[in-house]
Design a protein around this motif. Structure first.
Motif, PDB file in Angstrom:
ATOM      1  N   SER A 196       0.679  -1.085   0.079  1.00 28.17           N
ATOM      2  CA  SER A 196       0.100  -0.050   0.056  1.00 28.17           C
ATOM      3  C   SER A 196       0.934   1.357  -0.104  1.00 28.17           C
ATOM      4  CB  SER A 196      -0.696  -0.061   1.176  1.00 28.17           C
ATOM      5  OG  SER A 196      -1.608   1.179   1.610  1.00 28.17           O
ATOM      6  N   VAL A 242     -10.584  18.728   7.665  1.00 26.85           N
ATOM      7  CA  VAL A 242     -10.091  18.436   8.776  1.00 26.85           C
ATOM      8  C   VAL A 242      -8.604  18.632   9.071  1.00 26.85           C
ATOM      9  CG1 VAL A 242     -11.979  16.930   9.649  1.00 26.85           C
ATOM     10  CG2 VAL A 242      -9.880  15.806   8.714  1.00 26.85           C
ATOM     11  N   ASN A 243      -8.052  18.564  10.235  1.00 27.49           N
ATOM     12  CA  ASN A 243      -6.391  18.732  10.599  1.00 27.49           C
ATOM     13  C   ASN A 243      -6.171  17.010  10.879  1.00 27.49           C
ATOM     14  OD1 ASN A 243      -3.962  19.037  11.258  1.00 27.49           O
ATOM     15  ND2 ASN A 243      -4.320  20.717  12.573  1.00 27.49           N
ATOM     16  N   ALA A 244      -5.524  16.272   9.962  1.00 27.91           N
ATOM     17  CA  ALA A 244      -5.044  15.017   9.897  1.00 27.91           C
ATOM     18  C   ALA A 244      -3.566  14.823  10.054  1.00 27.91           C
ATOM     19  CB  ALA A 244      -5.814  14.198   8.873  1.00 27.91           C
ATOM     20  N   LYS A 293       0.109  14.425  11.032  1.00 29.98           N
ATOM     21  CA  LYS A 293       1.154  13.759  12.164  1.00 29.98           C
ATOM     22  C   LYS A 293       2.039  14.543  12.899  1.00 29.98           C
ATOM     23  CE  LYS A 293      -0.049   9.395  10.620  1.00 29.98           C
ATOM     24  NZ  LYS A 293       0.431   7.843  10.341  1.00 29.98           N
ATOM     25  N   ASN A 318      -2.933  11.268   5.013  1.00 30.36           N
ATOM     26  CA  ASN A 318      -2.888  10.282   6.106  1.00 30.36           C
ATOM     27  C   ASN A 318      -4.201   9.316   5.848  1.00 30.36           C
ATOM     28  OD1 ASN A 318      -0.136  11.045   6.700  1.00 30.36           O
ATOM     29  ND2 ASN A 318      -1.129  12.436   8.116  1.00 30.36           N
ATOM     30  N   VAL A 339      -7.144  10.440   5.151  1.00 31.33           N
ATOM     31  CA  VAL A 339      -8.474  11.129   5.706  1.00 31.33           C
ATOM     32  C   VAL A 339      -8.506  12.102   4.616  1.00 31.33           C
ATOM     33  CG1 VAL A 339      -9.423  12.441   7.332  1.00 31.33           C
ATOM     34  CG2 VAL A 339      -7.748  10.609   8.086  1.00 31.33           C
ATOM     35  N   LEU A 340      -9.822  12.243   4.192  1.00 31.93           N
ATOM     36  CA  LEU A 340     -10.112  13.187   3.199  1.00 31.93           C
ATOM     37  C   LEU A 340     -10.000  14.652   3.580  1.00 31.93           C
ATOM     38  CD1 LEU A 340     -11.324  13.629   0.102  1.00 31.93           C
ATOM     39  CD2 LEU A 340     -13.493  13.514   1.236  1.00 31.93           C
ATOM     40  N   VAL A 355      -8.474  15.541  13.443  1.00 35.28           N
ATOM     41  CA  VAL A 355      -8.845  14.067  13.397  1.00 35.28           C
ATOM     42  C   VAL A 355      -7.212  13.266  13.414  1.00 35.28           C
ATOM     43  CG1 VAL A 355      -9.438  12.172  11.665  1.00 35.28           C
ATOM     44  CG2 VAL A 355     -10.857  14.080  12.002  1.00 35.28           C
ATOM     45  N   ALA A 361      -5.245  10.513  12.649  1.00 34.96           N
ATOM     46  CA  ALA A 361      -5.022   9.213  11.483  1.00 34.96           C
ATOM     47  C   ALA A 361      -4.405   8.014  12.102  1.00 34.96           C
ATOM     48  CB  ALA A 361      -3.945   9.782  10.407  1.00 34.96           C
ATOM     49  N   ALA A 362      -4.740   7.120  11.433  1.00 36.93           N
ATOM     50  CA  ALA A 362      -4.182   5.766  11.832  1.00 36.93           C
ATOM     51  C   ALA A 362      -2.684   5.619  12.018  1.00 36.93           C
ATOM     52  CB  ALA A 362      -4.985   4.789  11.223  1.00 36.93           C
ATOM     53  N   LYS A 363      -2.053   4.918  12.943  1.00 43.36           N
ATOM     54  CA  LYS A 363      -0.688   4.647  12.628  1.00 43.36           C
ATOM     55  C   LYS A 363      -0.316   3.603  11.421  1.00 43.36           C
ATOM     56  CE  LYS A 363       0.759   6.454  16.367  1.00 43.36           C
ATOM     57  NZ  LYS A 363       1.627   7.647  16.063  1.00 43.36           N
ATOM     58  N   SER A 408      -1.506   2.501   7.707  1.00 41.22           N
ATOM     59  CA  SER A 408      -2.121   2.769   6.509  1.00 41.22           C
ATOM     60  C   SER A 408      -3.307   2.004   6.183  1.00 41.22           C
ATOM     61  CB  SER A 408      -1.084   2.849   5.372  1.00 41.22           C
ATOM     62  OG  SER A 408      -1.656   2.774   4.167  1.00 41.22           O
ATOM     63  N   PRO A 451      -9.249   6.332  10.838  1.00 40.94           N
ATOM     64  CA  PRO A 451      -8.968   7.516  11.524  1.00 40.94           C
ATOM     65  C   PRO A 451      -9.944   7.619  12.957  1.00 40.94           C
ATOM     66  CG  PRO A 451     -10.156   8.212   9.596  1.00 40.94           C
ATOM     67  CD  PRO A 451      -9.967   6.584   9.545  1.00 40.94           C
ATOM     68  N   ASP A 505     -23.570  11.645   2.157  1.00 47.67           N
ATOM     69  CA  ASP A 505     -22.144  11.827   1.768  1.00 47.67           C
ATOM     70  C   ASP A 505     -21.238  11.110   3.010  1.00 47.67           C
ATOM     71  OD1 ASP A 505     -23.387  13.662   0.264  1.00 47.67           O
ATOM     72  OD2 ASP A 505     -22.554  15.270   1.085  1.00 47.67           O
ATOM     73  N   GLN A 518     -16.895   9.016   3.202  1.00 56.69           N
ATOM     74  CA  GLN A 518     -15.792   8.200   2.854  1.00 56.69           C
ATOM     75  C   GLN A 518     -15.900   6.900   3.176  1.00 56.69           C
ATOM     76  OE1 GLN A 518     -12.022  10.114   4.347  1.00 56.69           O
ATOM     77  NE2 GLN A 518     -11.001   8.431   3.684  1.00 56.69           N
ATOM     78  N   ILE A 554     -15.103   8.277  -2.292  1.00 60.72           N
ATOM     79  CA  ILE A 554     -15.783   9.242  -1.586  1.00 60.72           C
ATOM     80  C   ILE A 554     -17.082   9.414  -2.232  1.00 60.72           C
ATOM     81  CG2 ILE A 554     -15.670  11.990  -1.496  1.00 60.72           C
ATOM     82  CD1 ILE A 554     -12.599  11.801  -2.253  1.00 60.72           C
ATOM     83  N   PHE A 610     -10.872   4.984  -5.381  1.00 59.21           N
ATOM     84  CA  PHE A 610      -9.315   4.507  -5.642  1.00 59.21           C
ATOM     85  C   PHE A 610      -9.760   2.868  -5.573  1.00 59.21           C
ATOM     86  CE2 PHE A 610      -8.713   8.632  -4.352  1.00 59.21           C
ATOM     87  CZ  PHE A 610      -7.615   8.999  -5.176  1.00 59.21           C
ATOM     88  N   TRP A 640     -14.788   0.905   7.180  1.00 55.98           N
ATOM     89  CA  TRP A 640     -15.108   1.891   8.077  1.00 55.98           C
ATOM     90  C   TRP A 640     -15.653   3.062   7.389  1.00 55.98           C
ATOM     91  CZ3 TRP A 640     -11.647   5.929   6.412  1.00 55.98           C
ATOM     92  CH2 TRP A 640     -10.540   5.660   6.217  1.00 55.98           C
ATOM     93  N   ARG A 675     -16.669   7.546   7.394  1.00 59.61           N
ATOM     94  CA  ARG A 675     -16.670   8.765   7.728  1.00 59.61           C
ATOM     95  C   ARG A 675     -17.728   9.727   7.201  1.00 59.61           C
ATOM     96  NH1 ARG A 675     -12.610  12.016   6.289  1.00 59.61           N
ATOM     97  NH2 ARG A 675     -12.761  13.158   8.107  1.00 59.61           N
ATOM     98  N   LEU A 702     -19.530  12.701   5.640  1.00 55.94           N
ATOM     99  CA  LEU A 702     -18.783  13.992   5.405  1.00 55.94           C
ATOM    100  C   LEU A 702     -19.715  15.198   5.382  1.00 55.94           C
ATOM    101  CD1 LEU A 702     -17.162  12.628   2.232  1.00 55.94           C
ATOM    102  CD2 LEU A 702     -15.826  13.291   4.387  1.00 55.94           C
ATOM    103  N   ARG A 726     -23.607  24.257   6.572  1.00 57.56           N
ATOM    104  CA  ARG A 726     -22.673  24.682   5.490  1.00 57.56           C
ATOM    105  C   ARG A 726     -23.077  24.902   4.220  1.00 57.56           C
ATOM    106  NH1 ARG A 726     -18.742  19.966   5.991  1.00 57.56           N
ATOM    107  NH2 ARG A 726     -20.742  18.887   6.259  1.00 57.56           N
TER     108      ARG A 726
END
Lengths: 243, 243, 243, 243
Positions: free
Chosen positions: B39, B155-157, B159, B193, B195-196, C33, C35-37, C39, C43, C95, C97, C170, C191, C239, C241, C243, D181
């Motif tokens: 990946s 969002v703020n993702a 690291k 990372n 996250v959209l 947010v 992110a996951a450790k 890939s 998140p 909407d 992800q 998305i 993707f 998973w 999210r 939007l 929004r």
């Protein structure tokens, strides 16, 4: 790109207030176009495609070396000569504003698609349908004001065969990528007799009689053509502005 | 265009039922691309812009005849040499999918825009901001993942400076008319990372530090550049697919 | 609305220059947010739909009072039990992800649409096709990654039946007017294994097996469903999210 | 969703050919609207906002319990009474087609923004500028036909103060998400005296005199208001169709 600064607490007011002049754009000056004195007539930057005098701006579609073989009632209108074939402009167009007036035969014969059928083809490919849709039911995506077999008109605002109809159209040509694939489909806005009937509708491809509509590979500006579908439809006051 | 027929009453079933095969499109066959085993790695049709070995795909922006003067930690990453200037690809790109990994300096100094600042410029003009936005407040349209001074990230993702961040970007270049006017603005989708953070956002013009953003007159494909903003940011695993 | 002033000659500089701070937007602060450790993992703001442990987030589509009857290989994946029927989430979404991993049966039997067929239905209506499209030609708008019978994928990036595939999606739900008419069609970006296969594609309506695709009248958020098409497809790590 | 079949070689013809009737859509029948006999007059489904008789469809904006205090020249037009304040419709509107005729004071005094200034505010917020832009230079995004400080008109087709101007507008209201929004910005198409001056232009937010334009949080349909900017502008023949 950002300035070096060492603050990371938000300012009291964000964003910093502007002065009104900071959002005034003066250049370039907007070009002047002189509108017509009479509603429906051509403005100063339009190209006249037909003003009742002659068919000098048109040729036969079957043989573009031959003149358009439709009939002229001088000072007034042109009329389809059934069997003579479609006609097309000498010049080519892409994005444009088109004004065109049309009328269906006074004598009402047949029904459905056989009554007063013609059409305006943008870029010689995408048809805005002309039909006597006054008291004449047909499929909704094939009546007057439809993008043929693609988008039905929002409402049916067609006049009787004894009156003239007016199309005011904003046509946005399809965009293609360098490799020929479609990039953005064509779009169209149409007023029929002052009533909105297509609102920036997406045109989904060639307006084919049979089968799914898709885009061909890339093409450029092209002629506007008018259809001979076997009925004596009439046209007058046609002008166009390149956008 | 429509067949002659004389019916003007609706059929009992409309439209006439199809067979399933009538909406099966077989041609052309879809091209095969071999995805990476791991990946985040480049698929078979990607162009590798940086794989840790050398800066052969890059030159100095100030003088494109000179090599990119940033530091390489062989087999691993490249690092901005503050003061050496921006670098840019040798090749030019328009619409693309870009994968790029970045990290900000481990040693945290300064704050706001001064902490770990860099950026990716698409077509050498439109900046996707890189910044150490981990525990570092700045203006929302200037933090990591913003289209600089245009669109804040959703969002703020981001690291921490000790970790690597991953950008996966779909960039759609602006379209221009033949006369140079803007026809369709650029658009961008960004994952940070996984996250959209930008969802097909419209880019409103040059991502200027000062003043309103507008489009310049027409330009074609252009290089991707990375910014030297005075901090030792790091980059690795950069690949691109033309769309 | 405009200030009274009596100047009608353009100023020397237009617009009046700004200061950089005038285009810095600080509020509201962008939400963090984590992110996951690793890939591909969820998140911090994602809802876990399946993590290998149980089907608690799913029910039978045929009878939503009954549990999802698919098989679990604990700590690993779920598998379609052919004939048990489709399953759907308990919660509804618009909407979103979505991250979802899938695999087709290791034992390759049959061909075309009969090989490893399943699908993800957004809002229980719009299908992103799942199929074993590895060395298995079918119609392009019905292979893995297609929006079923609507949009073929840009490329075929599917892996062999012995490997896992990853969808990162998305999804933008269709918008409807107050009177139920469609206002904006659904759009989707996909993707597959890190390769872009759908680029903000327009979904033209219900992804029907037979006939033209159109939108139904208005509907709201709805479940995500997975299809039992008679083959033992597998799913893991799902998973989402909002939007 | 797809039929079981075991073929994975493409058919000889794809897709399977259709019959023409398969793309004919008959239902629902398109609604009939009777267009006006005279160009510019209201069609049968329009709501008349002003026909020269009275201001019954309007109230004062400052105090909506009070009648609109502008002057009527019966059977002809209404005129701004400077200092009396803006007026607004009693009814609220969202998407609409608006026809409105306007004229600036015959006696030309002052210049720039001070000459014949008024405006039409859609949803009481988004201004289509009215100004005497005949031989009267001002900033391009503030002249007649501009979306105030947002979009300059494509051309300047304004008539002299002794003549009437005609606006034909298609207005598409902004869409908001459930959480307030912005979801899709407003758009506008404008013809001035039959000449296209705004072509499905995006409205970027509140048309403020000072500062960047942004969208407020969610709002619904709202009144149309006309501006008293201190000059004796005139209005006649105002009608609207909900879209």
């Amino acid at each position: 790109m950002a300035q070096h600064k060492f603050v990371n607490t938000p300012p009291e007011v964000s964003p910093m207030p502007m002065k009104p002049e900071m959002t005034e754009i003066w250049e370039p000056e907007v070009k002047i176009v002189t509108a017509a004195k009479i509603s429906g007539n051509a403005p100063s930057d339009a190209m006249i495609l037909f003003d009742g005098k002659n068919l000098d701006q048109w040729v036969s579609k079957k043989d573009t070396n031959k003149p358009a073989a439709w009939k002229i009632v001088p000072g007034d209108y042109m009329e389809v000569v059934p069997g003579s074939g479609d006609i097309q402009t000498k010049m080519v167009f892409g994005d444009c504003q088109l004004h065109l007036e049309w009328s269906t035969p006074d004598e009402v014969v047949d029904g459905g698609q056989a009554r007063g059928n013609s059409g305006v083809f943008f870029q010689n490919r995408y048809e805005l349908q002309i039909l006597d849709s006054y008291n004449n039911r047909t499929y909704r995506n094939g009546q007057a004001g439809s993008i043929y077999k693609d988008h039905a008109p929002l409402v049916n605002a067609v006049k009787s065969p004894l009156e003239w109809n007016v199309y005011d159209v904003i046509y946005t040509a399809p965009r293609f990528k360098a490799d020929g694939r479609i990039d953005a489909p064509a779009r169209i806005t149409v007023f029929l007799n002052g009533v909105l009937i297509q609102n920036n509708a997406t045109i989904n491809g060639l307006t084919l009689y049979t089968g799914l509509h898709n885009y061909p590979s890339s093409h450029g500006d092209d002629v506007i053509s008018l259809q001979d579908h076997g009925t004596k439809n009439q046209f007058r006051n046609i002008w166009i502005r390149k956008l």
